[in-house]
Design an enzyme around this catalytic site. Structure first.
Site, PDB file in Angstrom:
ATOM      1  N   CYS A 118      -3.527  52.209  42.178  1.00 53.10           N
ATOM      2  CA  CYS A 118      -3.130  53.174  41.142  1.00 53.10           C
ATOM      3  C   CYS A 118      -2.839  52.496  39.806  1.00 53.10           C
ATOM      4  CB  CYS A 118      -1.932  53.990  41.604  1.00 53.10           C
ATOM      5  SG  CYS A 118      -2.286  54.907  43.108  1.00 53.10           S
ATOM      6  N   HIS A 138       2.604  56.358  35.721  1.00 52.16           N
ATOM      7  CA  HIS A 138       1.726  56.790  36.812  1.00 52.16           C
ATOM      8  C   HIS A 138       2.282  58.080  37.415  1.00 52.16           C
ATOM      9  CE1 HIS A 138      -0.764  57.053  40.205  1.00 52.16           C
ATOM     10  NE2 HIS A 138       0.077  56.533  41.083  1.00 52.16           N
ATOM     11  N   ASN A 148      -1.189  63.110  42.711  1.00 59.30           N
ATOM     12  CA  ASN A 148      -1.414  61.707  42.390  1.00 59.30           C
ATOM     13  C   ASN A 148      -2.924  61.425  42.408  1.00 59.30           C
ATOM     14  OD1 ASN A 148      -1.688  58.934  42.411  1.00 59.30           O
ATOM     15  ND2 ASN A 148      -0.112  58.560  43.953  1.00 59.30           N
TER      16      ASN A 148
END
Ligand code: COA
Length: 326
Positions: free
Chosen positions: A108, A242, A272
């Site tokens: 990520c 994030h 996500n």
């Protein structure tokens, strides 16, 4: 280095928490209270490379460059249906690019890892105009019979065009081996010499451990990068973090003692989306006119590995072409 073009693309299919509760032992109240996520966009009829192409085309268009002027493509991608060729190779011809490319798996944090490499390429003169595409389909890693991971993720793609300029200050990247807390294993062919059959193992995650690692690491990254630049939390106009979990973002915000308005989020809509998440946020905010010229932005991300990345930049306004009527 500075950003001169942005783009993003999401699958059409919107999946609500209620829809998930129709086939998993979960509920809208559990998911929203633990994560902040209400909906996510999941690939159904499109492919990940189609999303990546759409995001990249709008980033190139908004940069004012012609595809032939792009001299490097960096593609942030944990995995897609091909192990080889790379996602970057798949994107070159449809985008009209004729340049070197490679894929980077920074989980990520992959977009920030890609930006760091692009910055180094530009500083050394290896490339001048770089397209970064972050394209991820984490929905295809999950076991959809288990509620622990599948409710957290969404698919999506984002793209940035970067070139020489006075935008990015510096980067902080970290890595550490914590392979047990978050992993996804693929099947391996049996050979005459190694007959151990490896089957695909959908995403395994120790949510609590990942949560703790993420908060601890991001707080450290943010503190260190602020100090490195002689800044305090007050000096940052927007924190673009994030988009994994609202509670992780809140923990970082509380540590910094900064107001909620400085922490824009879209995880409520998209879940996500792994390394695509910060790029989608940048593209949406920039197109909505919410990134002011000269604003100081702090980007910070964490991901499986365990890896983290953070950077600070001064934003320059991008003039987006008018949308043509269909
Ligand atoms: N719906 C309902 N219950 C669920 C559930 C779901 N989708 N997923 C897990 N549970 C249950 C578990 O079975 C467990 O039940 P038990 O207590 O009976 O054993 C319980 O909820 C776990 O609750 P808790 O530990 O309080 O959850 P949490 O507050 O740690 O939240 C996460 C779980 C996964 C949302 C949270 O840990 C998290 O976001 N971690 C980080 C994940 C992440 O960001 N990953 C990506 C990294 S890039």
């Amino acid at each position: 280095m500075k950003i001169i073009g942005t783009g993003s693309a999401l699958p059409e299919k919107v999946v609500t928490n209620e829809m998930l509760a129709g086939f998993l032992d979960t509920s809208d109240s559990w998911i929203t209270s633990r994560t902040g996520i209400h909906t996510r966009h999941l690939l159904s009829t499109e492919t990940l490379s189609e999303l990546a192409i759409t995001a990249a085309q709008s980033a190139i268009e908004s940069s004012g460059l012609q595809p032939e002027e792009i001299d490097y493509l960096i593609c942030s991608n944990v995995a897609n249906s091909y192990v080889s060729p790379s996602m970057g190779s798949i994107l070159l011809a449809p985008l009209g690019l004729c340049c070197p490319c490679f894929d980077l798996n920074g989980a990520c944090a992959g977009l920030i890892y890609s930006l760091d490499i692009a910055d180094a390429f530009i500083k050394t003169g290896k490339a001048k105009k770089i397209l970064i595409v972050a394209a991820e389909e984490p929905s295809r890693f999950c076991n959809w019979h288990e509620r622990e991971t599948s409710v957290l993720f969404g698919d999506g793609a984002s793209a940035l065009v970067v070139t020489e300029g006075e935008g990015f200050k510096n980067f902080r990247l970290t890595g550490d081996t914590h392979t047990d807390v978050l992993y996804y294993k693929r099947s391996l062919e049996v050979t005459p010499y190694d007959r151990v059959e490896e089957k695909t193992m959908p995403l395994v995650m120790n949510g609590r451990e990942v949560f703790k690692l993420a908060v601890r690491a991001c707080i450290k990254d943010v503190d260190i990068i602020l100090e490195k630049n002689g800044l305090t939390g007050e000096d940052i106009d927007l924190y673009l973090l994030h988009q994994a979990n609202l509670r992780i973002i809140d923990s970082i915000r509380e540590h910094l003692g900064q107001p909620k308005e400085k922490f824009p989020t879209n995880l409520q809509k998209y879940g996500n989306t792994s390394s695509a998440s910060i790029g989608i946020l940048i593209d949406e905010l920039s197109r909505a006119g919410e990134l002011k010229d000269g604003a100081t932005l702090l980007l910070s991300a964490f991901g499986g590995g365990f890896v983290t990345g953070a950077t600070i930049l001064k934003w320059s306004t991008i003039n987006y072409p008018e949308k043509k009527e269909e």
